[in-house]
Design an enzyme around this catalytic site. Structure first.
Site, PDB file in Angstrom:
ATOM      1  CG  LEU A  75      49.950  10.638   3.303  1.00 31.87           C
ATOM      2  CD1 LEU A  75      51.465  10.682   3.586  1.00 31.87           C
ATOM      3  CD2 LEU A  75      49.375   9.330   3.850  1.00 31.87           C
TER       4      LEU A  75
ATOM      5  CG  PHE B  28      38.971   2.845  -0.695  1.00 34.24           C
ATOM      6  CD1 PHE B  28      37.884   2.129  -0.235  1.00 34.24           C
ATOM      7  CD2 PHE B  28      39.940   2.188  -1.422  1.00 34.24           C
ATOM      8  CE1 PHE B  28      37.758   0.769  -0.497  1.00 34.24           C
ATOM      9  CE2 PHE B  28      39.830   0.832  -1.692  1.00 34.24           C
ATOM     10  CZ  PHE B  28      38.742   0.121  -1.231  1.00 34.24           C
TER      11      PHE B  28
ATOM     12  CB  ALA C  21      35.121   9.892  -0.417  1.00 36.15           C
TER      13      ALA C  21
ATOM     14  CE1 TYR D 143      30.295   9.953   2.149  1.00 37.72           C
ATOM     15  CE2 TYR D 143      28.270   8.889   2.878  1.00 37.72           C
ATOM     16  CZ  TYR D 143      29.596   8.808   2.515  1.00 37.72           C
ATOM     17  OH  TYR D 143      30.224   7.585   2.507  1.00 37.72           O
TER      18      TYR D 143
END
Ligand code: UDP
Length: 329
Positions: free
Chosen positions: A33, A73, A75, A141
């Site tokens: 979160l 997911f 990232a 990235y």
């Protein structure tokens, strides 16, 4: 299947959770979160608050929830930031992914769906991109995502891990019913920033580079609807039944839009004018990226429901206009 969605409170993860429910699966969310939103997780879906790289916590969740497959997911997703702060990306996108995989292997969970990216290709020599083209990222990235892809290949050989790595082009849009959408803090993505400029939340929109070797001088990107992406993640499940399956798929519409075209689509959908500022290029941005996704269409029966920028922007606007400040904390 019982599916652990790591990063399931984030943008793409939360759309995938809803698609999993619609397809009759049982999603379980693990999210710290930090960037994710509790409100993006549907009522009734378990939410475990932990880091993707917390092996003990992940191990407990895998066992307690009887997880059969993990989707990852969680990232960081800012190309520009990855150039300025590479360690943040190496630790979170790469090291934590490896820790997650180690926890999975320890718990005997051997099916994995990975969010990869077209940024692994770098600046391509030819377009559209097919999966077999060379991968030479030009920013941290893309490099960290490629490093994880390579680790997955080795784990498939060594341990029989079955995985699919989806190389997304530019995820965009929001759930058709407007219930969930894109809310990044800080926001750096073109479409939400264009909405903010259209509505006056920001004074203008800066276009990063107008001297690219493209038809209108601005970058070309392949925007693909987040629900189209999500459906591919579920369509691949039968192919992960074979131990050691190592699958790579591009996911894009193959119909690129320039930054100026995106601006025009936003102006049309919102009915408002955007004040543009022409700025310099952003480091790490290739001039053009668009996909050949025929492999996913052929092998997974993947169908693109939102093939054009305007229909994608229209769904994003439905969310954005109803939630101008995002979810709120
Ligand atoms: N872009 C821009 N102005 C902005 C944000 C993005 O011109 O304020 C451009 C960016 O340089 C790229 C395209 O929009 O050419 C898409 O960038 P975005 O950050 O949305 O996604 P990325 O391609 O980095 O994943």
């Amino acid at each position: 299947m019982n599916v652990l969605v790591v990063g399931g409170a984030g943008y793409i993860g939360s759309h995938c959770v809803r698609q999993l429910l619609a397809a009759g699966h049982r999603p379980v969310v693990l999210d710290n979160l930090v960037y994710g939103h509790r409100a993006a997780v549907p009522a009734g879906v378990p939410l475990h608050e932990a880091n993707a790289g917390d092996e003990a916590a992940v191990g407990r969740v895998l066992r307690d929830e009887r997880i059969e497959l993990v989707m990852h997911f969680a990232a960081y997703c800012y190309v520009g930031e990855s150039v300025k702060d590479p360690l943040k990306y190496y630790f979170n996108n790469e090291f934590a992914a490896l820790q997650l995989l180690r926890a999975m292997l320890a718990a005997g969970v051997k099916k994995f769906v990975f969010s990869s990216t077209c940024a692994t290709y770098g600046t391509p020599a030819t377009l559209p991109l097919v999966e077999t083209m060379p991968q030479a990222p030009i920013n941290p990235y893309g490099q960290t995502k490629l490093d994880v892809e390579n680790a997955l290949k080795a784990l498939a050989v060594a341990h029989g891990l079955s995985f699919a790595a989806f190389r997304y082009f530019n995820a965009a849009g929001a759930a058709e019913d407007g219930a969930i959408g894109e809310d990044h803090t800080p926001e750096t993505h073109l479409i939400p920033l264009a909405f903010d400029a259209a509505t006056g939340r920001r004074p203008s929109l800066e276009i990063f580079g107008t001297d690219y070797p493209t038809p209108d001088g601005t970058c070309l990107r392949d925007y693909v609807h987040v629900d189209d992406l999500s459906r591919a993640h579920i369509a691949v499940f039968p192919r992960l039944a074979a131990p050691g399956a190592a699958l790579f798929y591009n996911l894009g519409t193959g119909r690129p839009a320039s930054n100026r075209e995106v601006v025009r689509a936003v102006e049309k959908v919102t009915g408002r004018k955007i004040k543009l500022v022409e700025g310099p290029r952003r480091p790490g941005d290739p001039p053009a990226l668009y996909a050949d996704s025929s492999k996913a269409q052929r092998e997974l029966g993947w169908q693109i429901k939102f093939p054009d920028i305007e229909s994608i922007v229209a769904t994003a606007w439905k969310w954005h206009s109803a939630h101008p400040g995002g979810y709120g904390k």
